[in-house]
Design an enzyme around this catalytic site. Structure first.
Site, mmCIF file in Angstrom:
data_model
loop_
_atom_site.group_PDB
_atom_site.id
_atom_site.type_symbol
_atom_site.label_atom_id
_atom_site.label_comp_id
_atom_site.label_asym_id
_atom_site.label_seq_id
_atom_site.Cartn_x
_atom_site.Cartn_y
_atom_site.Cartn_z
ATOM 1 N N ARG A 72 6.900 39.828 26.477
ATOM 2 C CA ARG A 72 8.291 40.438 26.532
ATOM 3 C C ARG A 72 8.697 40.715 27.808
ATOM 4 O O ARG A 72 8.276 40.748 28.883
ATOM 5 C CB ARG A 72 8.027 41.964 26.023
ATOM 6 C CG ARG A 72 7.595 41.890 24.456
ATOM 7 C CD ARG A 72 7.404 43.211 23.865
ATOM 8 N NE ARG A 72 6.874 43.262 22.398
ATOM 9 C CZ ARG A 72 5.688 42.875 21.999
ATOM 10 N NH1 ARG A 72 4.846 42.716 22.652
ATOM 11 N NH2 ARG A 72 5.610 42.841 20.562
ATOM 12 N N GLU A 107 9.115 29.229 16.233
ATOM 13 C CA GLU A 107 9.849 29.666 15.175
ATOM 14 C C GLU A 107 11.201 29.062 14.946
ATOM 15 O O GLU A 107 11.821 28.540 15.661
ATOM 16 C CB GLU A 107 9.844 31.262 15.294
ATOM 17 C CG GLU A 107 10.538 31.645 16.503
ATOM 18 C CD GLU A 107 10.271 33.284 16.885
ATOM 19 O OE1 GLU A 107 11.427 33.782 17.231
ATOM 20 O OE2 GLU A 107 9.167 33.732 16.632
#
Length: 383
Positions: A270, A129
């Protein structure tokens, strides 16, 4: 060419004002975190011909162009977003393509539902990204050197952080970073909460370089991710600057408004700063334990006034036009699909007039010229 109507996601970390301010609408009082532009099945953009994913599926070769359809399959390979962080996002990392395929296949074989809260891999794709700042934008990106991290932790003067400082200084880079992150995420939660509270109090008292971490702790009191965040580089982007986040690089966005583009995937591991599932063993398998320079990107001048953010992947290519009033129109016709997004002023794109926050989908090969005055981001693919 289709004007897009886009979904705004109300994630809890979202700013209540940034996206409404850009769009020129009244804030609702609720967080508005992300506006999605693309064909992601979770929230496809709407066109006069129907949802964009269905428009593409009806004729992939025509909408995507044969080179892109052959390379990436019958779907748009990227998702474009406006991202407005009013609070820190989770500290996270994304797998590479091989890891994503392996992880997805393993969870499918175990029969873990895709919607399960403890599912790591929602698809078999990687998720590189790029975030480009529209306002001043704070984030964390990549590991500091072990010595830099040791000095930062040591400077807080918290006794329970000393074992981590010693570990950072006792081993080579990869082992030091791995051992400390493992220790932080595996520590007794009550003991870690006390350590985080002491570190937070010290960070607030000292200020300066510790201010970002005091801010993180305000939103996530007692979270081990507060200490993990101190292992990472803090970056403050100015408008027009960008960060590229590749596989295995831990990162988090803290505050600000930006244009984000990513490969079309939902795979996130995460590390903290979240009430969601943290799979420590799988996370440690994915993270690249190496100190890195965040590598702030500035656009490089391309042809015909286009400014390009250079990245090492093919699923997306992001560029920007700053279009002066009265200047000749720019031809942006391309053999690949495009999404055009206005972020300032007024941009004429073909037969459409785009105000800030408005966007359009341009099928492959369709002739289109753009003119200002305004700022236009252009998302395409490399095929």
């Amino acid at each position: 060419m289709d004007a897009l109507t886009n979904t705004i996601r109300p994630y809890a970390w979202g700013s209540t004002t940034a996206i409404p301010h850009l769009l020129g609408t009244e804030p609702t009082g609720e967080p508005q975190a992300e506006m999605w532009m693309g064909a992601h099945p979770g929230a496809p953009s709407q066109t006069d011909r129907g949802p964009l994913d269905q428009v593409i599926a009806a004729d992939p070769a025509a909408t995507l162009g044969e080179p892109a359809a052959d390379k990436f399959g019958p779907r748009l390979p990227f998702l474009l977003k406006l991202l407005a962080a009013g609070a820190p996002l989770s500290l996270q990392v994304h797998p590479d393509l091989v890891q994503a395929k392996e992880g997805y296949a393993a969870e499918e074989a175990k029969g873990v539902p895709v919607t399960a809260p403890d599912r790591n891999y929602k698809d078999a794709n990687h998720k590189p990204e790029l975030i480009c700042a529209l306002t001043e934008f704070d984030g964390l990106c990549g590991f500091r050197t072990p010595e830099e991290a040791a000095r930062l932790l040591e400077g807080l003067g918290v006794d329970t952080l000393k074992p981590y400082v010693d570990l950072l200084r006792a081993h080579p880079e990869e082992a030091a970073l791995r051992e400390v992150l493992t220790a932080v995420l595996s520590a007794d939660r009550d003991e870690m909460a006390r350590t985080v509270a002491d570190a937070t109090a010290a960070a607030r008292r000292i200020g300066g370089v510790y201010e970002p971490y005091a801010g993180i702790a305000h939103h996530y009191p007692g979270d081990p991710g507060v200490i993990a965040a101190m292992l990472l580089n803090h970056v403050r982007l100015q408008p027009g600057e960008a960060l590229f986040l590749g596989a295995g690089v831990p990162h988090a966005y803290l505050n600000g408004l930006g244009v984000e583009i990513m490969a079309n995937s939902d795979n996130v591991l995460r590390c903290g700063l979240t009430p969601k599932h943290v799979d420590v063993p799988e996370l440690l398998r994915i993270v690249r334990f190496e100190a890195t320079d965040p590598g702030v990107l500035r656009p490089e001048a391309g042809a015909d006034g286009e400014e390009v953010y250079d990245t090492p992947i093919d699923e997306f290519r992001l560029s920007r036009f700053v279009l002066p009033e009265g200047a000749p129109a720019h031809d942006v016709t391309d053999s690949t699909p495009q999404i055009l997004l206005c972020t300032a002023g007024t941009v004429r794109a073909g037969d459409l007039t785009l105000a800030p926050g408005h966007s359009a989908f341009v099928p492959a090969g369709e002739k289109v010229e753009v003119s200002g005055p305004g700022t236009l981001f252009r998302a395409t693919v490399v095929a």
